[in-house]
Design an enzyme around this catalytic site. Structure first.
Site, PDB file in Angstrom:
ATOM      1  N   GLU A  21      -4.672  -8.924   0.856  1.00  0.00           N
ATOM      2  CA  GLU A  21      -5.401  -8.684   2.107  1.00  0.00           C
ATOM      3  C   GLU A  21      -6.888  -8.752   1.807  1.00  0.00           C
ATOM      4  O   GLU A  21      -7.376  -8.076   0.890  1.00  0.00           O
ATOM      5  CB  GLU A  21      -5.062  -7.320   2.727  1.00  0.00           C
ATOM      6  CG  GLU A  21      -3.682  -7.258   3.344  1.00  0.00           C
ATOM      7  CD  GLU A  21      -3.381  -5.905   3.990  1.00  0.00           C
ATOM      8  OE1 GLU A  21      -4.338  -5.226   4.449  1.00  0.00           O
ATOM      9  OE2 GLU A  21      -2.193  -5.533   4.029  1.00  0.00           O
ATOM     10  N   GLU A  34       0.827  -1.210   0.000  1.00  0.00           N
ATOM     11  CA  GLU A  34       0.000   0.000   0.000  1.00  0.00           C
ATOM     12  C   GLU A  34       0.861   1.261   0.000  1.00  0.00           C
ATOM     13  O   GLU A  34       0.616   2.217   0.738  1.00  0.00           O
ATOM     14  CB  GLU A  34      -0.955  -0.005   1.199  1.00  0.00           C
ATOM     15  CG  GLU A  34      -1.932  -1.178   1.191  1.00  0.00           C
ATOM     16  CD  GLU A  34      -2.885  -1.160   2.382  1.00  0.00           C
ATOM     17  OE1 GLU A  34      -2.724  -0.312   3.280  1.00  0.00           O
ATOM     18  OE2 GLU A  34      -3.789  -2.007   2.418  1.00  0.00           O
TER      19      GLU A  34
END
Length: 944
Positions: free
Chosen positions: A636, A543
């Site tokens: 995720e 991220e």
């Protein structure tokens, strides 16, 4: 070849040293790294002897070859007080912190770095050259300046009196003992676990370097130091490494005094506002002293790759890198044999293959690389259970100079094939293996960041029971022993390097060092881990803020990807993306598309319309259309949250909801309902994720956020100490969600699980929904013998719900069916009040090595022995025998009782006690648990 055996009698008197010649035999060599038991003169005891020695003539070569010695014992430790002025021996200057609280959204947009200028003396120029072996372009390597910063500082001097310092054993996490910081405006808030991990500390240790080590190369190997480590030896600044998760080496040889006093001093500097979770602090992984001859195999110097793998044969390529630290050119012969290993890592039988001997010429002060290939017939393949077995091999490489053994190096590896199919997923040895994975942070709950092999093994065992077959290392290089476990146990691993690049997520996180160190850190990770068969792909960022910077971010991503490919071309690369979209340049760089939450969609609930948070429609189809040749997976998923044993009402009718007061959350008690329907704002319930994956069979699988609760990042309640998103709580107790995943991931296992508990004295006559997780396809629910109906799962449905049940005390019973036949059942009963304590251990025997652990569960029970699911009774614990209570916990994210405490309240009926053996002191360890008004209990564990 000659081996030397040392025998001592029971009074520890050296009786005899025997030089024994025999042909090369690996098991004989290996005995020198273990305790040798032999009957000699009828009075011999176990003698630790770690050296491997080869008899030599007057060749100028030291008779001792490679030694790798643990130096974890007998360190002295000093931590400056937070309010005290520390020393000025800083790595570099840092920006000023304007906001100490790191309790913002976990998916907040990273921002640009802040430039800082100063005239203050910094030690970075002396540290940077340590990374030179990992920089490809010689022009970019650093040159060490003249001078010796810190050489006159008292803490690095041999004559400094450190007797008042704390004596510690490594691995050591200075913050885990607490105390927890309770106030809202503390230096460390919930985001970093409310524990005092920031600070500046020193470690000191005397090294025993005998005269016989003169002329040898001596290295300090550190598996992990949090963070900004700088090393002095005998008052000389040797070097260091800033990244707290990296494994690294410094060369002590120029500063060693053989036969004299050698004082090692290590300074660590752990900044506040530097992490999104609990980082720990200290020398929190193992530390080694490595001694070699000047001509030796390099650090992580062997590379084994396999190809053309089948059940009948496998081609094995070997690359060997050799350093010559001497002043003379060297001619060496290199021989490598391959041996099979059993499940315990021991050699079984004779060599199964051998490479042709290689010759190499290495100039003085230079390096050389040689390679060879061999074909192994009928290989035992490495693969994930339950359908495959994680078979392993070891390559034993010996280096000879003038026909004398000068080095020996072992490389564990496995033989397996990987195939990435964009329409199906990942094939291991031609079998499709859907990823049933979890994300794992590095802390070990109440033990903190200090690595312990048994604690990590216990976590993996519990995950394996659930059906998990894959681990994503989140978001940093792991302890090397963790990968030894995944290799041995057969987990698939996504190995990860960074949580951020040049754009920051916190003011003082590792974006500060990224521009100077990304190449060194990344190459070091790949070189260290590339022989691990469990590692199936490399993740170079999580991220990262560069998702937002278009072509600039994509260019940096490609640079990182290229570095990995130069070190290992056999595995694909990826980066976990929570914002980048298919039409952006960022995802085009990587081999595998890894999506964080984007597959099932982010913040699609109407409540988020008009907000500035990330809102993303489901992306699997869009990515598959844009990149039809790339495998897509979810790095995720879920980020569902719950507090074990807590159930809040009302219960939503939908399958997934963000957590709010009245919708699965209670901000007053800071707990989340265990009906397992609720998630953080950007997440989704397991049910919603399952449906999304089943609708998109081309997706390779998932890594669930996350396996175990972890310290820090307690979304949505930052007054707490630890997360809510684990499938298993911080103490290792299973939440209800465990059984939901088990029912999905292990469809062959007969399973029925009822929730909630059935102790609701204040809810008689009120609607109290009952849900059943089962691997069957239908179930019938009974309350006090009366059927409440039989229900069948619809397509894309993963639980059975009876949402109109009115509570009455007694017994709930679920009978599950599969294909019309009885499959499994579960019973939940209303219990009486607390009456006694009951204890059980994960193992009845542990090793008396000072490292092995037993995890003891203490339950509050009623007169019938049933666990009272609402009991929060206080307990005290005592221990007798050769062990110690290392920590206690109860899995409550809001508990701020220090982990070393021998007193702890139960959380919904359960408490965990962790005990550790004492080294070299076998015997019976007795743990006693007491609680006012309840019958206590004792448990005995054998240490042997």
């Amino acid at each position: 070849m000659t081996y030397r055996y040392k025998y001592k009698n029971k009074n520890n008197i050296l009786m005899k040293t025997i030089n024994y010649y025999r042909p090369f035999n690996l098991n004989a060599l290996r005995t020198f790294a273990a305790f040798i038991t032999i009957v000699f003169a009828g009075c011999l005891t176990l003698v630790p002897y770690t050296s491997v020695r080869a008899q030599t003539m007057n060749t100028g070569i030291n008779s001792t070859i490679r030694e790798r010695i643990s130096i974890n014992e007998d360190w002295r430790f000093y931590l400056y007080e937070w309010t005290a002025t520390t020393d000025s021996l800083i790595y570099d200057v840092r920006p000023e912190i304007k906001d100490r609280q790191n309790n913002g959204p976990a998916d907040a947009k990273p921002t640009a770095a802040v430039n800082v200028k100063t005239n203050q003396m910094v030690l970075k120029p002396w540290i940077l050259p340590i990374g030179n072996p990992f920089i490809k372009d010689p022009a970019k390597r650093s040159v060490r300046p003249d001078g010796n910063p810190g050489g006159n500082f008292p803490f690095v001097q041999s004559n400094f009196n450190d007797r008042s310092w704390e004596q510690v054993t490594l691995p050591h996490d200075w913050a885990i003992k607490g105390p927890f910081l309770r106030d809202h405006d503390e230096l460390v808030g919930g985001g970093m676990g409310r524990l005092p991990s920031p600070g500046v500390a020193w470690y000191r240790k005397k090294l025993d370097i005998p005269k016989s080590d003169a002329g040898r190369s001596v290295f300090l190997d550190v598996d992990g130091a949090m963070s900004y480590a700088m090393v002095w030896l005998n008052g000389n600044l040797v070097g260091g490494w800033p990244y707290g998760y990296a494994s690294w080496r410094v060369d002590l040889s120029p500063f060693i005094v053989p036969g004299g006093e050698n004082q090692l001093a290590i300074r660590l500097d752990n900044p506040p506002a530097s992490s999104r979770w609990y980082p720990g602090g200290g020398l929190y992984r193992n530390v080694w002293l490595v001694k070699t001859n000047p001509v030796h195999i390099s650090q992580w110097g062997t590379v084994l790759t396999t190809h053309d793998v089948s059940g009948t044969s496998a081609a094995i390529d070997l690359e060997i890198n050799i350093d010559n630290d001497s002043k003379y050119d060297a001619e060496v012969k290199i021989m490598t044999q391959i041996f099979a290993m059993n499940a315990d890592g021991m050699i079984t039988g004779d060599a199964v293959a051998a490479f042709e001997p290689l010759n190499a010429s290495i100039a003085a002060g230079a390096k050389a690389s040689v390679g060879e290939s061999v074909t192994l017939n009928n290989p035992k393949l490495w693969g994930p259970p339950p359908t495959q077995s994680p078979n392993r091999y070891v390559a034993v490489t010996t280096v000879l100079q003038n026909d004398k053994l000068i080095d020996r190096y072992e490389t564990n590896f496995g033989i397996r094939s990987l195939r990435f199919d964009p329409n199906n997923g990942i094939y291991v040895n031609d079998e499709l293996i859907k990823l049933k994975g979890v994300d794992q942070h590095h802390d070990l709950g109440a033990l903190g960041a200090a690595f312990n092999t048994r604690a990590a093994e216990r976590q993996l065992e519990i995950l394996r029971e659930m059906g998990c077959n894959a681990i994503r290392i989140s978001h940093n290089p792991p302890a090397p022993e963790l990968l030894e476990l995944t290799d041995r146990m057969g987990f698939l691993v996504m190995d990860e390097a960074f949580d951020m690049w040049a754009r920051k997520k916190n003011p003082l996180d590792f974006h500060l060092i990224f521009p100077d160190w990304f190449e060194q850190d990344l190459r070091a990770l790949v070189r260290r881990d590339r022989n691990c068969p469990s590692v199936i792909m490399w993740n170079f960022g999580n991220e990262v803020g560069e998702q937002y910077t278009d072509k600039e971010g994509a260019a940096l991503a490609k640079q990182l990807c290229d570095i990995i490919k130069e070190e290992d071309s056999t595995r694909p690369t990826t980066s976990a993306m929570n914002w980048a979209k298919p039409d952006m340049p960022f995802p085009a760089v990587m081999d595998v598309i890894s999506l964080n939450y984007q597959g099932e969609g982010i913040r699609q609930d109407p409540m988020f319309e008009g907000t500035d948070r990330i809102r993303t429609a489901p992306q699997y189809d869009a990515y598959h259309e844009k990149f039809p040749a790339k495998v897509i997976l979810s790095s995720e998923t879920a980020s569902a949250a719950s507090s074990r044993g807590v159930y809040l009402f009302p219960v939503i009718q939908d399958i997934s909801s963000p957590i709010r007061d009245g919708r699965g959350g209670d901000s007053k008690i800071q707990q989340v309902s265990s009906y397992e329907l609720y998630a953080v704002d950007f997440g989704s319930s397991a049910d919603k994720v399952f449906a999304s994956l089943d609708r998109h069979p081309f997706v390779a699988g998932e890594f669930v956020w996350n396996g175990f609760d972890y310290l820090g990042e307690p979304t949505p309640y930052y007054g707490a100490r630890s997360s809510y998103t684990g499938i298993i709580d911080l103490a290792g107790f299973k939440k209800d969600r465990f059984y939901l995943y088990q029912s999905k991931w292990r469809p062959e296992l007969p399973l029925a699980h009822i929730l909630p508990h059935w102790n609701w004295p204040d809810r008689t006559g009120e609607v109290t929904p009952v849900h059943v997780f089962t691997s069957g396809d239908e179930a019938e629910l009974f309350l006090n013998g009366k059927s409440l109906g039989r229900k069948k799962k619809a397509q894309y449905e993963y639980r059975l719900r009876w949402d109109d049940v009115k509570y009455e005390p007694g017994e709930l019973k679920a009978v599950a069916y599969k294909n019309g036949k009885k499959w499994a059942e579960d019973v939940v009963k209303t219990t009486d009040g607390p009456a006694s304590l009951a204890a059980s251990a994960d193992r009845s025997e542990i090793r008396a090595d000072g490292k092995d652990l037993a995890f003891i569960t203490v339950r509050v029970t009623d007169h019938s022995g049933l666990t009272v699911p609402i009991a929060n009774n206080p307990m005290t614990f005592e221990i007798e025998g050769p062990g110690e209570i290392l920590a206690t916990d109860n899995g409550d994210p809001t508990s701020l009782t220090a982990f070393p405490s021998h007193e702890r309240e139960a959380f919904n009926g359960l408490v965990l006690v962790i005990i550790r053996s004492k080294p070299g002191d076998p015997g019976w360890i007795t743990v006693t648990a007491k609680s006012p008004g309840l019958k206590g209990t004792q448990l005995v564990v054998k240490s042997k």
